[in-house]
Scaffold this active site. Structure first.
Site, PDB file in Angstrom:
ATOM      1  N   ASN A  74     -10.303  -2.870   2.367  1.00  0.00           N
ATOM      2  CA  ASN A  74      -9.954  -2.877   0.945  1.00  0.00           C
ATOM      3  C   ASN A  74     -11.204  -2.660   0.107  1.00  0.00           C
ATOM      4  O   ASN A  74     -12.321  -2.673   0.632  1.00  0.00           O
ATOM      5  CB  ASN A  74      -9.334  -4.225   0.551  1.00  0.00           C
TER       6      ASN A  74
ATOM      7  N   HIS B 278      -4.179   0.987  12.017  1.00  0.00           N
ATOM      8  CA  HIS B 278      -3.963  -0.266  12.734  1.00  0.00           C
ATOM      9  C   HIS B 278      -5.323  -0.898  13.060  1.00  0.00           C
ATOM     10  O   HIS B 278      -6.135  -0.268  13.732  1.00  0.00           O
ATOM     11  CB  HIS B 278      -3.209   0.033  14.033  1.00  0.00           C
TER      12      HIS B 278
ATOM     13  N   HIS C  60       0.834  -1.224   0.000  1.00  0.00           N
ATOM     14  CA  HIS C  60       0.000   0.000   0.000  1.00  0.00           C
ATOM     15  C   HIS C  60       0.859   1.261   0.000  1.00  0.00           C
ATOM     16  O   HIS C  60       0.510   2.260   0.627  1.00  0.00           O
ATOM     17  CB  HIS C  60      -0.948   0.023   1.200  1.00  0.00           C
TER      18      HIS C  60
HETATM   19 FE1  HDE Z   1      -2.510  -4.751   5.526  1.00  0.00          FE
HETATM   20  N1  HDE Z   1      -0.706  -3.925   5.997  1.00  0.00           N
HETATM   21  N2  HDE Z   1      -1.821  -6.549   6.105  1.00  0.00           N
HETATM   22  N3  HDE Z   1      -4.226  -5.639   4.894  1.00  0.00           N
HETATM   23  N4  HDE Z   1      -3.169  -3.015   4.882  1.00  0.00           N
HETATM   24  C1  HDE Z   1      -0.369  -2.651   5.832  1.00  0.00           C
HETATM   25  O1  HDE Z   1       0.719  -1.313   7.420  1.00  0.00           O
HETATM   26  C2  HDE Z   1      -0.718  -6.764   6.827  1.00  0.00           C
HETATM   27  C3  HDE Z   1      -4.561  -6.943   5.007  1.00  0.00           C
HETATM   28  C4  HDE Z   1      -4.424  -2.727   4.429  1.00  0.00           C
HETATM   29  O2  HDE Z   1      -3.295   3.499   3.967  1.00  0.00           O
HETATM   30  C5  HDE Z   1       0.947  -2.304   6.463  1.00  0.00           C
HETATM   31  O3  HDE Z   1       1.169   0.860   7.784  1.00  0.00           O
HETATM   32  C6  HDE Z   1      -0.630  -8.139   7.197  1.00  0.00           C
HETATM   33  C7  HDE Z   1      -5.959  -7.149   4.767  1.00  0.00           C
HETATM   34  C8  HDE Z   1      -4.500  -1.344   4.055  1.00  0.00           C
HETATM   35  O4  HDE Z   1      -1.714   3.368   5.480  1.00  0.00           O
HETATM   36  C9  HDE Z   1       1.355  -3.598   7.146  1.00  0.00           C
HETATM   37  C10 HDE Z   1      -1.730  -8.745   6.642  1.00  0.00           C
HETATM   38  C11 HDE Z   1      -6.451  -5.920   4.505  1.00  0.00           C
HETATM   39  C12 HDE Z   1      -3.242  -0.818   4.300  1.00  0.00           C
HETATM   40  C13 HDE Z   1       0.242  -4.533   6.752  1.00  0.00           C
HETATM   41  C14 HDE Z   1      -2.475  -7.731   5.971  1.00  0.00           C
HETATM   42  C15 HDE Z   1      -5.369  -4.984   4.574  1.00  0.00           C
HETATM   43  C16 HDE Z   1      -2.435  -1.878   4.824  1.00  0.00           C
HETATM   44  C17 HDE Z   1       1.951  -1.713   5.524  1.00  0.00           C
HETATM   45  C18 HDE Z   1      -2.104 -10.206   6.683  1.00  0.00           C
HETATM   46  C19 HDE Z   1      -7.890  -5.534   4.123  1.00  0.00           C
HETATM   47  C20 HDE Z   1      -2.774   0.594   4.026  1.00  0.00           C
HETATM   48  C21 HDE Z   1       2.188  -0.300   6.008  1.00  0.00           C
HETATM   49  C22 HDE Z   1      -2.370 -10.681   7.943  1.00  0.00           C
HETATM   50  C23 HDE Z   1      -8.828  -5.839   5.152  1.00  0.00           C
HETATM   51  C24 HDE Z   1      -3.087   1.503   5.177  1.00  0.00           C
HETATM   52  C25 HDE Z   1       1.322  -0.142   7.144  1.00  0.00           C
HETATM   53  C26 HDE Z   1      -2.660   2.911   4.847  1.00  0.00           C
HETATM   54  C27 HDE Z   1      -1.115  -1.723   5.219  1.00  0.00           C
HETATM   55  C28 HDE Z   1       0.206  -5.804   7.141  1.00  0.00           C
HETATM   56  C29 HDE Z   1      -3.658  -8.045   5.254  1.00  0.00           C
HETATM   57  C30 HDE Z   1      -5.553  -3.597   4.325  1.00  0.00           C
HETATM   58  C31 HDE Z   1       2.725  -4.118   6.810  1.00  0.00           C
HETATM   59  C32 HDE Z   1       0.467  -8.776   8.007  1.00  0.00           C
HETATM   60  C33 HDE Z   1      -6.723  -8.462   4.851  1.00  0.00           C
HETATM   61  C34 HDE Z   1      -5.707  -0.614   3.493  1.00  0.00           C
HETATM   62  O5  HDE Z   1       1.371  -3.447   8.535  1.00  0.00           O
END
Ligand code: HDE
Length: 747
Positions: A187, A379, A115
């Protein structure tokens, strides 16, 4: 028709100008205060690092007319370093030089690991009060208004990648509630690739560019992605969404948002329900077509970001309704056979309707991209009383990840004190010190219990609203296994496929064929075709045909739900706010009519852009100035939702003839026939992308030479204003769908 050099004052604001004050041609000589944010921009709210309203927004802006160092000392010269003689070496004592370059050297922070590319906006959430029966969160009380910050993003590409790539979009909302920050980090698809967070690094490694050459950027059309999703078949539901038009949205404003996981809500009585969150856009869900997406990424890689900022600047505030699907909190956390802890499953809206609980408007652009959009830290664990998580193993892993990643990105555990991250609720933690600490902590006893600070802070008693950890019973042997209910990987992709209209199915077939066609490895293509055959044999056969491979034989999985019409985005009439109408004029066009068309378009909350052979300002017979926003050199069809052709400029010697292959050979103009080829291209592209077209006067000739006259969604007439209104009506259905096929669901 006359063309002036100067820009006139135009009552119809065309969004996007970098400055609200027209600059002088000469370098200004009189000092002035720093420019305040534009009317459409808003910095993060004025609250202290400990969540108190500070009322001192302006204190964060730079002030004073003179250039200073970071220490506030005025600077006389910032263009020459301090040297031993005019041609001598630079002196180490030049603090201004060293401070300037040191700061520049550290301007970047690591981009998000996923992202990375995004755009944000400030807004307000207003609750209907309809969730009160299931959720005690105060911000959901009737009429409650809560400030929000939203960040939309692509997942795979780097921070500088193009906007309109085929990808999932992030839709993350920070609610600054009076009970603390609530982040809904969702999402634009309701499902995810994997069922367990432990595979997240793997799926991301597969989707990101290949590690040796770091290509391809921001796309799934490559071997490692398809290798992963064909081997981990739980990914197939997300993958079919990714191959659908949902993955190439027309605008962030026209996307649905989903919380994906099931959450647990708690009401005043302590009763719990299982829910899924949905954002529904007021403008409907719309996409571009693939050919258009590819052109956009070259013509305007910032397409979505620009669209969002321009719409807000123009006052066409993006709007969504927040809704919930409510399911009983049963012991097995399953509903109608759907395991609610499996993030690769939806609950069809026809079975559990989405109940609206509030409305969100985005009303202000960030005043500074880095301060707000880049530093905002979401978060899924930022929860408020009344909202709790479930045991979805994907969500559980996310609860670890999002705190952790901020340490890499924002450098220290005090990131909640960055203005955009500050809660709008009193903060009284016992967290102390650390890098970039900016709160003033009084007292001597940041521990509990204490007597030295009068026992402060106190923990909230039973009568005070506080975070709830629902006392959910858990038991079981330690095991690295998934439940058998997680094994069904195909029934829901099949439901999705069957719910698409014929034109949407065509697009999905083309997307699979394109993406697999970009893979090098035959084995990966064949494996994915076998997997597709389990979803639907027609789908697999059509993709195989496109790839020139034998149709795989597979056993289709039955789906308990026949179709879910809510999954299709074709059909219906939607508001046209912020849509762009291109108005083509030439030297013979009646400019008084053009002005009336502009007004009618503006009144419909759309943006009229005049396209003429060259730039400048046109004047109608009564002297009304009509600024030209695009020329045949700078216009590209992808920028317009509809075209009104009121002229047929002849091909002429382009100012850059010879450097632009589209520019016409001037000798050809004398051959008589030629409408400028760049205009022909403009109309041909708009036509093949299913856009509404209309022409009047000479413009009709353009329809004829491009072969679009008489087709569906192409109209002609005498009165340009009436034609503009027809175009606006056509736009309400987004595209002339019949140009692609009948647009009806497959029988
Ligand atoms: Fe994320 N995801 N994600 N994700 N995600 C990040 O956090 C992660 C997942 C989503 O505009 C990170 O600050 C793991 C699902 C959005 O700043 C990180 C897993 C969904 C955004 C991270 C998921 C999301 C992130 C990267 C699997 C939809 C952007 C930078 C368990 C429900 C937020 C950050 C923004 C961002 C980890 C799966 C949505 C690395 C480990 C499912 C919208 O923390």
């Amino acid at each position: 028709m006359s063309a002036d050099e100067q820009s006139p004052h135009d009552e119809i604001t065309i969004p996007g100008a970098p400055s609200r004050v027209s600059p002088s041609r000469e370098e200004p000589t009189h000092p002035v205060d720093p420019v305040p944010p534009a009317p459409d921009e808003q910095p993060a709210a004025a609250v202290s690092p400990t969540g108190r309203p500070s009322g001192e927004e302006e204190d964060r802006h730079q002030s004073g007319a003179w250039l200073t160092t970071a220490q506030g000392a005025r600077v006389r010269d910032t263009d020459h370093s301090l040297k031993a003689g005019e041609r001598g070496p630079v002196l180490l004592q030049d603090h201004h030089l060293r401070e300037k370059v040191m700061h520049f050297d550290h301007e970047r922070i690591p981009e998000r690991v996923v992202h990375a590319r995004g755009a944000g906006a400030h807004g307000t959430f207003t609750a209907y009060g309809t969730a009160a029966g299931v959720c005690r969160a105060a911000f959901l009380g009737e009429g409650e208004q809560t400030p929000v910050f939203v960040r939309f993003s692509t997942v795979v590409g780097s921070r500088g990648s193009a906007d309109v790539v085929r990808d999932t979009r992030g839709f993350a909302t920070k609610f600054y509630t009076g009970e603390g920050v609530f982040d809904l980090v969702g999402n634009n698809f309701p499902v995810f690739f994997i069922q367990d967070a432990i595979k997240f690094p793997d799926v991301v490694h597969a989707a990101k560019p290949h590690p040796d050459r770091e290509i391809p950027q921001a796309q799934s059309a490559h071997d490692t992605f398809w290798d992963f999703v064909s081997l981990h078949t739980e990914a197939q539901h997300h993958t079919i969404w990714q191959m659908s038009d949902r993955a190439i949205p027309r605008s962030f404003r026209m996307m649905e948002g989903f919380g994906v996981h099931t959450f647990r809500l708690v009401n005043e009585a302590g009763e719990t329900s299982l829910v899924k969150f949905h954002w529904k856009p007021r403008l409907g869900v719309h996409s571009v077509v693939w050919d258009e997406a590819q052109l956009i990424n070259g013509a305007d890689p910032d397409f979505h970001r620009r669209d969002l900022a321009d719409a807000i600047e123009a006052g066409a505030y993006p709007e969504w309704e927040l809704g919930i699907q409510v399911m009983p909190d049963s012991e097995d956390q399953t509903f109608e056979g759907i395991d609610l802890l499996d993030p690769t499953k939806i609950v069809p809206e026809e079975i559990v309707p989405v109940q609206p609980i509030g409305r969100m408007h985005l009303e202000a652009n960030p005043a500074n991209y880095f301060d707000e959009t880049e530093q905002v830290a979401f978060h899924p664990g930022h929860l408020v009383p009344g909202i709790d998580v479930t045991d979805d193993p994907l969500l559980q892993g996310r609860l670890f990840s999002y705190l952790d990643t901020q340490i890499s990105r924002l450098g220290a555990p005090n990131f909640p004190q960055i203005p955009v991250n500050r809660p709008h609720a009193p903060v009284n933690d016992m967290l102390r010190d650390g890098m970039h600490q900016s709160a003033d902590h009084a007292g001597v006893a940041p521990y509990r219990p204490n007597s030295l600070d009068g026992g402060c802070p106190f923990t909230a008693g039973g009568d005070v609203s506080a975070l709830i950890d629902v006392p959910q019973a858990v038991a079981g042997p330690k095991t690295r296994e998934a439940a058998a209910s997680f094994d069904d990987h195909f029934s829901q992709p099949r439901l999705f496929w069957r719910s698409l209209s014929a034109v949407e199915q065509d697009h999905a077939v083309a997307a699979y064929t394109f993406e697999l066609g970009r893979c090098y490895e035959q084995a990966i293509r064949e494996r994915q075709l076998e997997v597709l055959a389990r979803i639907d044999t027609t789908l697999a056969t059509r993709v195989a045909e496109g790839l020139g491979l034998p149709a795989p034989v597979g056993e289709e999985v039955e789906t308990p739900f026949d179709t879910s019409p809510a999954l299709s985005q074709v059909g219906g009439h939607w508001p046209v706010d912020g849509r762009v109408l291109g108005i083509v004029v030439d030297e013979e066009t009646d400019l008084a009519q053009v002005e009336r068309v502009r007004r009618a378009t503006d009144e419909a909350d759309m943006v009229p852009l005049v396209i003429a052979p060259t730039g400048g300002v046109l004047r109608s017979d009564d002297g009304t100035p009509i600024p030209v926003q695009r020329t045949l050199l700078t216009a590209r069809s992808v920028e317009f939702d509809a075209l009104l052709v009121l002229g047929a400029p002849r091909g002429s010697a382009d100012p850059l003839a010879g450097t632009d292959a589209r520019a016409m050979d001037p000798t050809a103009a004398s051959s008589g026939a030629a409408v400028d080829p760049r205009l022909q291209l403009l109309v041909q592209e708009a036509f093949r992308h299913g856009k509404a077209l209309a022409a009047s006067g000479h413009g009709v000739e353009v329809l004829e030479v491009t072969g679009s006259a008489g087709a569906v969604g192409v109209t002609r007439g005498e009165d340009p204003v009436a034609l503009a209104r027809e175009l606006i009506d056509l736009l309400e259905t987004h595209r002339a769908w019949a140009r692609f096929g009948d647009g009806r669901p497959d029988e």
